[in-house]
Design an enzyme around this catalytic site. Structure first.
Site, mmCIF file in Angstrom:
data_model
loop_
_atom_site.group_PDB
_atom_site.id
_atom_site.type_symbol
_atom_site.label_atom_id
_atom_site.label_comp_id
_atom_site.label_asym_id
_atom_site.label_seq_id
_atom_site.Cartn_x
_atom_site.Cartn_y
_atom_site.Cartn_z
ATOM 1 N N ASP A 1 1.588 -0.076 -4.881
ATOM 2 C CA ASP A 1 0.386 0.086 -5.724
ATOM 3 C C ASP A 1 0.281 1.470 -6.371
ATOM 4 O O ASP A 1 -0.128 1.596 -7.517
ATOM 5 C CB ASP A 1 -0.902 -0.286 -4.965
ATOM 6 N N HIS A 2 0.688 2.517 -5.645
ATOM 7 C CA HIS A 2 0.591 3.888 -6.166
ATOM 8 C C HIS A 2 1.292 4.819 -5.199
ATOM 9 O O HIS A 2 1.767 4.367 -4.144
ATOM 10 C CB HIS A 2 -0.871 4.318 -6.354
ATOM 11 N N HIS B 1 -1.497 3.397 4.726
ATOM 12 C CA HIS B 1 -2.473 4.152 3.939
ATOM 13 C C HIS B 1 -2.687 5.510 4.598
ATOM 14 O O HIS B 1 -2.695 5.608 5.822
ATOM 15 C CB HIS B 1 -3.795 3.375 3.883
ATOM 16 N N GLU C 1 0.817 -1.205 0.000
ATOM 17 C CA GLU C 1 0.000 0.000 0.000
ATOM 18 C C GLU C 1 0.862 1.272 0.000
ATOM 19 O O GLU C 1 1.737 1.431 0.845
ATOM 20 C CB GLU C 1 -0.942 -0.021 1.210
ATOM 21 N N THR D 1 -5.777 1.773 -5.563
ATOM 22 C CA THR D 1 -5.391 0.357 -5.446
ATOM 23 C C THR D 1 -6.094 -0.497 -6.501
ATOM 24 O O THR D 1 -5.468 -1.357 -7.128
ATOM 25 C CB THR D 1 -5.754 -0.210 -4.054
HETATM 26 C C1 GP9 Z 1 -8.867 -0.408 0.410
HETATM 27 C C2 GP9 Z 1 -7.426 -0.331 0.099
HETATM 28 C C3 GP9 Z 1 -6.986 1.088 -0.067
HETATM 29 O O1 GP9 Z 1 -9.392 -1.671 0.400
HETATM 30 O O2 GP9 Z 1 -7.119 -1.110 -0.990
HETATM 31 O O3 GP9 Z 1 -7.478 1.643 -1.198
HETATM 32 P P1 GP9 Z 1 -6.876 2.963 -1.869
HETATM 33 O O4 GP9 Z 1 -7.500 4.118 -1.175
HETATM 34 O O5 GP9 Z 1 -5.399 2.933 -1.693
HETATM 35 O O6 GP9 Z 1 -7.280 2.859 -3.288
HETATM 36 MN MN MN Z 2 -3.756 1.804 -2.233
#
Ligand code: GP9
Ligand code: MN
Length: 627
Positions: free
Chosen positions: A468-469, A409, A252, A294
């Site tokens: 992921d980003h 996150h 994340e 994500t």
């Molecule tokens: C939520 C997690 C976070 O299930 O994958 O999502 P994001 O805000 O990073 O897209």
């Molecule tokens: Mn994410």
């Protein structure tokens, strides 16, 4: 003026009763999580704001019609709410139009619907009964022919309330509608009724685009893909992971700038740094996500297509025909699963995963989540991995399993006892704490490697890790340039979109690879490692280990990176030095034209081909020949 005999008009009574009921349902029937006072406030006002708007419209009719409108309005509203309740009892989710009309979920519901109805449900229609009785007995007293001025004022007020509600929702969750967030978020912020309107608009838009599409466009697109983006794959590594388990870890919000970097003289990610010694590590690997965050990164990895320029494909085109990784490897003897301790409907994952062929989704309900083992968004990464391993041990092999971490996150909250590095000191609390949650995630991944070894799964698996980003947005420019000791330019912004990508094959040495790479390349890379023929696929990425690969990475906003250049916001930069190639100097401008221009056209072409495939659902016309 108002009719003299009128006390409280029926439309107001209906609005109050219906608003109150809706609030009670939101609060006590739906399990809507409320994280702060603002969210509670929005949830409280929304039912009344909505109900007022619905029933105030009645004042534009004559008295007889007013009664009819209010009576049937409250009945219809109650039925919609009730259908959602029944649906929610089974799926802990809200009804979506595609689900109603084509999903197998709706069929499942049909069979068990009787079991979902409770005796006390009749009380959910109390307001309807009261309004119908009042209409019958005192109908003429409780309605009136309202003056023009009254109509105007009341209607204007209802619009004002709506705007106020929306403004609060937007402040609480920016770009709520553009980003097509979780259904729970939508219901929480705009209410179940506007959620349905929104869902209907989304649905008809994507339906229309699909209707006008035909398979002919695919001829040109597949020709482009075959010529530009299809290779045989690296021969040396081809099939090296054949029949091994594939463990994919989505990290994340992890950006590359923390890798091999320090804070207060300490390594931020000691485990990931050490992993570089015996893994293939791509140091110039870019995320290509947009608003779907994500879920976009998941979409790119699974399909090697670009995500949508607006909204999340996981929401807008979850019903399309795809030729996704889980489906392809499923046909090659793999079972597939996803592990993620969040609500299953977040990003519409439950629907999308089923469509693209995942066999199982271990969502929040598969985990023991308590106050103690949660922080921020939910279950902490360490217990997440710990609790996951038992499922993995029982899994039929070979498997492909994706693990999506959560602790790192925004807003990067962490309990004190979990923090093993001091926060950074800058004007951005976000960046200051980012390092701490990154470190926590690094430790969680380290633990997980140990669990895999203890469980005897490690040797027979390959482990892929990917950020992921981004986690730190442009908003924290000042703090970022302080930490990096660099001026924050558009060029740097693009370079900060690099995320870590590791391919760890136990027993192999690996190395650091510098070529430009991106999420779009993950699918063909995995297929080649598994020895699955990727040349039949239609995808925009190429095997990362193949030297014959396409030499640019396109970001979703049209920026791109080549071996030599970075192009963003109409400017072309030298990739290595960050120097601007197009200065005001005429001759340099020409240099820019020859440097970035040919790529510009190709990037735009590629992005729009990908959009055409998704918006037109074009793969339904294509035979991949692997049935
Ligand atoms: C939520 C997690 C976070 O299930 O994958 O999502 P994001 O805000 O990073 O897209
Ligand atoms: Mn994410």
């Amino acid at each position: 003026m108002l009719n003299k005999k009128l006390h409280m008009p029926l439309y107001l009574i209906a609005a109050l009763l219906f608003g109150l009921k809706t609030y009670i349902v939101y609060r006590f029937v739906f399990d809507i999580s409320l994280e702060n006072v603002m969210q509670e406030f929005i949830l409280l006002i929304n039912p009344f704001v909505t109900a007022f708007f619905i029933f105030v419209l009645s004042i534009f009719f004559n008295q007889r019609r007013q009664l009819k409108y209010i009576k049937y309005g409250i009945l219809l509203g109650s039925l919609i709410l009730y259908f959602n309740i029944v649906f929610y009892r089974n799926f802990s989710d809200f009804i979506t139009i595609p689900l109603l009309f084509q999903g197998s979920n709706a069929a499942d519901l049909g069979n068990s619907v009787l079991g979902l109805i409770r005796f006390w449900d009749v009380t959910l229609f109390l307001d309807v009964v009261i309004v119908w009785m009042l209409a019958k007995k005192h109908g003429s007293k409780l309605t009136a022919s309202f003056t023009k001025r009254y109509k105007k004022m009341a209607f204007a007020l209802s619009i004002l309330f709506l705007i106020g509600n929306y403004a609060l929702a937007e402040a609480e969750r920016p770009q709520l509608l553009q980003r097509t967030f979780d259904r729970e978020y939508l219901v929480k912020n705009i209410g179940v009724f506007y959620y349905h309107v929104y869902d209907a608009v989304l649905h008809s838009k994507s339906k229309a685009q699909r209707v006008f599409a035909d398979g002919n466009e695919l001829t040109e697109i597949s020709k482009y893909i075959k010529e530009e983006a299809t290779t045989e794959g690296n021969q040396e590594l081809q099939g090296i992971a054949k029949d091994k388990n594939v463990i994919f870890i989505s990290l994340e919000s992890l950006q590359s700038f923390v890798i091999n970097n320090t804070l207060h003289g300490e390594e931020v990610t000691p485990f990931l740094n050490s992993l570089m010694d015996n893994s293939y590590y791509f140091e110039n690997f870019y995320h290509q996500t947009e608003q779907g965050k994500t879920s976009d990164s998941e979409f790119i990895v699974e399909n090697s297509l670009y995500p949508s320029p607006r909204g999340a494909v996981y929401f807008t085109h979850a019903q399309n025909d795809y030729h996704s990784l889980p489906e392809i490897i499923g046909k090659n003897g793999y079972s597939s699963s996803v592990f993620h301790a969040n609500n299953k409907s977040f990003w519409n994952r439950d629907v999308m995963y089923e469509n693209i062929g995942y066999d199982h989704f271990y969502d929040e309900t598969a985990y023991e989540v308590t106050e103690e083992n949660s922080v921020g968004w939910g279950l902490k990464d360490k217990p997440f991995f710990k609790q996951s391993i038992k499922y993995l041990q029982q899994m039929e092999q070979p498997f492909y399993s994706k693990f999506i971490t959560l602790t790192n996150h925004y807003p990067f909250e962490l309990d004190e006892e979990d923090a093993t590095i001091e926060p950074y000191d800058s004007n951005s609390n976000t960046l200051n704490h980012y390092f701490q949650t990154v470190r926590y995630m690094d430790e969680a991944v380290k633990d997980y490697f140990n669990y895999l070894k203890e469980a005897g799964l490690y040797e027979d698996s390959i482990i892929i890790l990917m950020g992921d980003h981004y986690g730190i947005s442009d908003f924290h420019k000042k703090a970022m340039s302080q930490y990096l000791d660099k001026e924050y330019t558009d060029y740097l912004h693009v370079q900060l979109q690099r995320v870590p990508f590791f391919v760890h094959i136990p027993g192999q040495e690996g190395k650091v690879i510098s070529k430009v790479a991106g999420q779009i390349d993950v699918k063909p890379t995995i297929l080649n490692l598994l020895g699955i023929d990727e040349t039949k696929d239609l995808s925009f990425g190429t095997d990362l280990f193949d030297d014959e690969r396409k030499d640019f990475i396109a970001l979703r906003d049209g920026s791109f990176i080549t071996e030599d250049y970075v192009y963003t916001k109409d400017h072309c930069y030298d990739r290595k030095t960050g120097e601007l190639i197009d200065s005001s100097d005429q001759s340099d401008e020409e240099a820019e034209a020859s440097a970035c221009k040919p790529y510009m056209e190709q990037v735009n072409k590629e992005l729009s081909y990908s959009d055409n495939i998704i918006f037109g659902d074009l793969f339904r016309f294509y035979d991949f020949g692997d049935e």
